[in-house]
Write an enzyme that holds these catalytic residues in place. Structure first.
Site, PDB file in Angstrom:
ATOM      1  N   ASP A   1      35.940  28.019  39.524  1.00  0.00           N
ATOM      2  CA  ASP A   1      36.980  28.756  40.318  1.00  0.00           C
ATOM      3  C   ASP A   1      38.600  28.249  39.845  1.00  0.00           C
ATOM      4  OD1 ASP A   1      38.122  30.473  42.300  1.00  0.00           O
ATOM      5  OD2 ASP A   1      38.402  28.724  43.585  1.00  0.00           O
ATOM      6  N   ARG A   7      46.634  45.605  41.468  1.00  0.00           N
ATOM      7  CA  ARG A   7      47.043  44.041  41.720  1.00  0.00           C
ATOM      8  C   ARG A   7      45.880  43.301  41.276  1.00  0.00           C
ATOM      9  NH1 ARG A   7      47.932  44.236  47.986  1.00  0.00           N
ATOM     10  NH2 ARG A   7      48.191  41.843  47.693  1.00  0.00           N
ATOM     11  N   LYS A   8      44.613  43.507  40.909  1.00  0.00           N
ATOM     12  CA  LYS A   8      43.446  42.966  40.693  1.00  0.00           C
ATOM     13  C   LYS A   8      43.352  42.736  38.989  1.00  0.00           C
ATOM     14  CE  LYS A   8      40.445  44.427  44.528  1.00  0.00           C
ATOM     15  NZ  LYS A   8      39.005  44.731  44.748  1.00  0.00           N
TER      16      LYS A   8
END
Length: 214
Positions: free
Chosen positions: A145, A190-191
C-alpha cells in the site's frame, strides 16, 4: 515542571532516537542495518538518478529517489481538521517504531516518471513476524500500500486507497530483502489503477502480487 527540571532533562530529550525526535531524518538513506542486497539494489537505482553526458556534465536520470520522513501530517491539508495535540503526535505508520537498527520497515522508493513505474526495496525486520520466521501478511500489505499509494499520488495528486486486492504466493523470510514494483494500468476519471509485484531481488521468485485503485 520547573525550569530547572526542564534544563536537566533537555540533554535527554535531545538524545532520544528518531522518530521521537524533532529533528528531520531521511529514512530512505542507507544505514548500518541494511544488508548487502538492500545496499546493492539501492546503489543500482541510485546510480541511475544522475547520469553523465558525453561532455562530462551531470544530468537528471530516469529514476528519482523519494525521501521519506517519519511524519507527513504537517504537509497534508487534511491535518487542519485535527486537534493540535493529534497533529503534534502523528507519525507515519511505517516509520513510527522507536527501536532502530532494522527492527521493522526498512525501505526506499525510486520513481521513474517516464516509464510510469515506482519501485520499492524492502528489508523486513524482526518485529514484523507472522508465521514463524516469516513476515506477517499485514506487514506485506502495508508496504504494498505504501509503494502503490505513493506511486498513485505521484501520478494523480493526493489519493486514498479505494481497493487493494492481494494474492500471496510465497512467504517472505524475516530479515530478507524483496523488490516491489508498481506500474500504471490505466486511469478512469478520478481513479488510478495500478498493478504491483513483490519478488526476490533477482526476480526469480514471486512472493506477492496485487492490484489496486486509488
Amino acid at each position: 515542571m520547573t525550569l530547572t527540571m526542564i534544563l536537566i532533562h533537555l540533554p535527554v530529550l535531545q538524545s532520544l532516537p528518531l522518530p521521537f525526535s524533532s529533528k528531520s531524518r531521511d529514512f530512505s538513506l542507507p544505514n548500518s542495518s541494511w544488508n548487502s542486497e538492500m545496499k546493492r539494489l539501492y546503489e543500482h537505482y541510485n546510480s541511475q538518478c544522475e547520469v553523465e553526458s558525453e561532455d562530462g556534465e551531470k544530468q537528471k536520470g530516469l529514476w528519482r529517489r523519494l525521501p521519506s520522513y517519519n511524519r507527513s501530517l504537517k504537509y497534508a491539508t487534511g491535518g487542519v481538521y485535527l486537534s493540535k495535540l493529534i497533529q503534534s503526535k502523528a507519525r507515519l505508520f511505517t516509520r513510527n517504531i522507536k527501536e532502530q537498527g532494522g527492527a521493522a520497515f526498512e525501505y526506499v522508493l525510486f520513481n521513474n516518471e517516464e516509464e510510469q513505474r515506482c519501485v520499492g526495496i524492502f528489508q523486513a525486520g524482526h518485529l514484523l513476524e507472522g508465521p514463524p520466521g516469516n513476515v506477517h501478511g499485514g506487514a506485506i500489505a502495508t508496504i504494498i500500500d505504501t509503494v502503490t499509494g505513493t506511486h498513485a499520488t505521484l501520478l494523480s495528486g493526493t489519493v486514498m486507497t479505494a481497493n487493494l486486492n492481494i494474492n500471496y504466493r510465497s512467504p517472505i523470510p524475516l530479515g530478507g530483502t524483496v523488490h516491489i514494483e508498481s506500474s500504471l494500468d490505466r486511469k478512469e476519471g478520478r481513479k488510478t489503477f495500478l498493478s504491483c509485484r513483490v519478488t526476490s531481488t533477482d526476480g526469480s521468485k514471486l512472493h506477492t502480487e496485487a492490484t489496486g485503485d486509488f
